[in-house]
Scaffold this motif. Structure first.
Motif, mmCIF file in Angstrom:
data_model
loop_
_atom_site.group_PDB
_atom_site.id
_atom_site.type_symbol
_atom_site.label_atom_id
_atom_site.label_comp_id
_atom_site.label_asym_id
_atom_site.label_seq_id
_atom_site.Cartn_x
_atom_site.Cartn_y
_atom_site.Cartn_z
ATOM 1 N N ILE A 1 1.668 14.193 -4.684
ATOM 2 C CA ILE A 1 2.482 12.989 -4.552
ATOM 3 C C ILE A 1 1.943 12.177 -3.383
ATOM 4 O O ILE A 1 1.679 12.710 -2.300
ATOM 5 C CB ILE A 1 3.977 13.325 -4.359
ATOM 6 N N PHE A 2 1.736 10.878 -3.630
ATOM 7 C CA PHE A 2 1.182 9.977 -2.621
ATOM 8 C C PHE A 2 2.295 9.040 -2.163
ATOM 9 O O PHE A 2 2.800 8.231 -2.943
ATOM 10 C CB PHE A 2 0.017 9.182 -3.211
ATOM 11 N N LEU A 3 2.682 9.176 -0.916
ATOM 12 C CA LEU A 3 3.745 8.361 -0.331
ATOM 13 C C LEU A 3 3.100 7.280 0.518
ATOM 14 O O LEU A 3 2.728 7.520 1.679
ATOM 15 C CB LEU A 3 4.688 9.232 0.504
ATOM 16 N N ASP A 4 2.935 6.107 -0.069
ATOM 17 C CA ASP A 4 2.281 5.006 0.628
ATOM 18 C C ASP A 4 3.293 4.297 1.525
ATOM 19 O O ASP A 4 4.489 4.241 1.223
ATOM 20 C CB ASP A 4 1.709 4.030 -0.406
ATOM 21 N N GLU A 5 2.783 3.752 2.632
ATOM 22 C CA GLU A 5 3.618 3.049 3.613
ATOM 23 C C GLU A 5 4.814 3.920 4.040
ATOM 24 O O GLU A 5 5.959 3.484 4.049
ATOM 25 C CB GLU A 5 4.079 1.702 3.054
#
Length: 711
Positions: free
Chosen positions: A489-493
């Motif tokens: 899972i990529f949690l941007d910002e």
């Protein structure tokens, strides 16, 4: 002419040879016996092969309106020792006696006490032999003293052998019928497991099938599987079967026991597990003793009137356990034969459960795959192009080499990664490269931009929600963490995440568990977390806007991306890459870049980094007509190049702040799109950011939707 005795023996032989039904057979036997030996009561006890246990096989009473109630336990196998039968076994011959003769040694023996009250004066006991082996005793009781001769006793001895054969045959036929019933039941359960794919209907089908061979009031299954929260884990679920199979399930729930904390309940389960690991039946006083020892059994004893319980483990293995439980209000409801019957059916029940869990897993995987497919299709339709086309890994400068080394070091692990860098430096591309180079590459990389949604919706996006959890929640929604199970899972910002959600995210990182909004079921997620930020999180922690404990959980393996102004040696290969790709996509010829323009591009500070470079080149490719790319004619653009003459002006121009450059860049995009922010022709797509994020930036920078009118 045959004598009366011979006629009786012939009739009994014929009955034994031709009649298979127990009640009919012994009706003939008792009727014939009464023609010669008048009696008021008859009973037959059968013994086990070791002559240790006895069971009442048959009893009948004549000429009385008050037949004695069957004493508790006499229809089960009970010990011979301690009963008057032990005297008969010790001297296995035809014997005559009165109840009073036995009451002196066995004053509490209920049957003889009842006989005395009914006026029984005489009892004749006849041993049952087969091949010289004692198999039981026939008891004839009467209210008057019979006048039995030695010849009568000899005849009774012969009759005993015939009746012994009849009893043995009947028991054999009953065993054959029982085995046939078991096979039928096994087939019934097998058919159920092939056709029923939901828990409660399957459990009810198994309960209904079992009720055909075992009498019980409650049916239960206790299932535990490692790493899962079962609907039936931690307690047994019972369903009334004797009266109403459609009755609702009731739970033996320790949470309803006042004064018990979680530690107490865990200890209680652990203690009860010892009892549930071996097949057993507990009846009468024995079950009451177990109820006093185990709180959960005391609950069913007191609240549901349970007085007997049959326990059969279905499986016991490292990844979990399953136990079948039958319970009854009758203290003597279950016999050893019932335990043997249920044990014989456990392979089918185990297969039914395994099949059920396989169906459930298939449905879960189907739902997850469908969610992933929907997510990926949506991402393809709304996101910019990634991979090598994005250009983040084009070049050979030392800054890029350091990033590639860091990726190669951490990608094979499950370590949490924090990617930091300015907007447009390729943080998402690095996340994708990490995922693709990891052992999780076969599963999806799930992306969430923490700044793209209102705070009240981020929690639902992260963890999902149940139907009716809030206004507008018309159906269950699977969250990103659940969707990313087994993947990344990529949690941007991440720096934009509200403080209250930071605490919940911390729990997922620490415990790998969470609940959907509006739900109570604890879910587990094996997702590798990759976070990204364009903020300096250490400063955010110092300012109280970001939790220190979450920061340290995220910052396990940091990767910092250098801005393009610190990678000037990579600008030329990036330029060639984008010109080739964009020209092909736009259907334009590949044009060259003047050396002076190249120098100006290399001298520019690029506040929007690689993304800004790509957009400037795309505009130039669209408007250029000659052999070279033209960068003139964009007065609102952050970069103005008017051929060779414009380059020195650009190089000598004062450097704007990043905020000014960002504002100019957004204004240029809005000019091109006529003020449109979202949609296929909107500025958000042109700038490669979420429309909500763009609106937030516009508000922050004082830019209105109407082009050229400032707030």
């Amino acid at each position: 002419m045959p004598t009366t005795d011979e006629t009786l023996l012939l009739h009994l032989n014929e009955a034994i040879a031709t009649i298979r039904e127990k009640d009919q057979l012994f009706k003939v036997v008792t009727t014939k016996l009464r023609l010669i030996f008048p009696f008021d009561f008859i009973g037959i006890n059968v013994f086990d092969k070791d002559l240790q246990m006895k069971r009442l096989f048959l009893r009948d009473y004549y000429g009385t309106d008050e037949a004695p109630v069957l004493p508790a336990g006499l229809d089960h196998f009970t010990p011979i020792a301690g009963s008057p039968i032990e005297k008969l076994v010790a001297d296995p011959r035809v014997q005559q006696f009165t109840p009073q003769q036995y009451l002196a040694d066995y004053p509490n023996y209920a049957p003889f006490n009842k006989f005395e009250k009914l006026g029984v004066k005489h009892i004749t006991a006849v041993p049952l032999h087969i091949g010289g082996r004692l198999t039981g005793f026939l008891t004839l009781a009467s209210r008057r003293m019979p006048d039995l001769t030695a010849a009568d006793e000899k005849l009774l001895d012969k009759l005993g052998s015939l009746i012994a054969v009849a009893v043995a045959n009947t028991l054999a036929f009953e065993e054959v019928a029982r085995r046939e019933q078991e096979r039928t039941l096994q087939l019934s359960i097998t058919n159920a497991l092939l056709s029923i794919k939901q828990r409660e209907p399957l459990f009810r089908a198994v309960a209904e099938a079992l009720s055909q061979v075992v009498q019980f009031d409650y049916f239960g299954l206790r299932v535990q599987r490692a790493g899962r929260q079962e609907a039936f884990e931690g307690f047994a679920e019972f369903s009334r079967t004797a009266d109403d199979l459609s009755a609702p399930l009731v739970a033996l729930d320790p949470n309803r026991m006042n004064g018990l904390n979680q530690l107490d309940r865990s200890a209680m389960y652990h203690q009860l597990n010892d009892l549930l690991q071996v097949p057993a039946l507990y009846t009468g006083d024995e079950f009451r003793a177990q109820a006093q020892r185990y709180p959960l059994l005391r609950q069913v004893y007191e609240e549901y009137g349970t007085r007997a319980m049959l326990i059969v483990p279905i499986w016991q293995r490292p990844d979990g356990a399953a136990v079948l439980i039958l319970a009854s209000h009758n203290p003597l409801a279950f016999r050893p034969e019932d335990l043997a019957t249920v044990l014989a059916l456990t392979p089918q029940i185990a297969l039914a459960l395994e099949n059920l869990f396989a169906f459930e897993q298939i449905e879960e995987l189907k739902a997850q795959v469908e969610q992933e497919r929907t997510y990926l299709v949506d991402e393809i339709n709304t996101s910019a192009r990634f991979g090598a086309d994005s250009g983040a890994f084009i070049g050979s400068g030392p800054a890029l080499q350091r990033v590639q080394l860091r990726i190669s070091q951490v990608a094979p692990t499950d370590t949490t990664v924090l990617i930091s860098g300015e907007t447009g430096t390729g943080k998402e591309l690095v996340a994708r490269e990490l995922h693709n180079a990891s052992p999780r590459h076969a599963r999806a990389l799930i992306k969430l931009n923490c700044a793209a949604l209102p705070a009240q919706l981020i929690e639902s996006e992260l963890f999902g929600h149940e139907k009716g959890a809030f206004t507008g929640a018309v159906e269950r929604r699977i969250g990103k963490f659940e969707l990313a199970n087994g993947g990344s899972i990529f949690l941007d910002e991440i720096g934009e995440l509200p403080l209250d959600l930071q605490a919940k995210l911390l729990r997922v990182l620490q415990e790998r568990e969470f609940e959907r909004l509006g739900g109570t079921k604890v879910l587990h997620s094996d997702a590798r977390v990759i976070a990204a930020t364009n903020r300096v999180l250490a400063d955010e922690v110092a300012a109280g806007r970001f939790r220190a404990d979450l920061y340290y959980r995220l910052n396990v393996f940091p990767i910092e991306l250098a801005p393009l102004r610190e990678r000037r040696e990579d600008i030329e290969p990036l330029l060639r890459h984008f010109v080739q790709r964009l020209s092909k996509r736009l259907g334009k010829p590949v044009r060259q870049v003047r050396p002076t323009d190249l120098a100006a591009l290399q001298a520019y500070s690029w506040p929007g980094n690689i993304r800004e470079l790509e957009h400037v080149l795309e505009q130039a490719i669209i408007v250029s007509q000659g052999p070279f790319l033209e960068f003139a004619g964009f007065a609102a653009a952050p970069l103005v190049l008017a051929g060779a003459a414009a380059s020195p002006i650009l190089a000598a121009a004062p450097i704007k702040t990043l905020k000014e450059q960002e504002r100019d860049h957004i204004l240029a995009a809005l000019t091109r799109t006529g003020g449109r922010v979202s949609g296929a022709q909107g500025a958000a797509l042109l700038l490669d950011i979420n429309p909500k994020t763009l609106e937030a930036r516009m508000k922050k920078l004082g830019i209105r939707r109407t082009v050229g009118v400032e707030a």
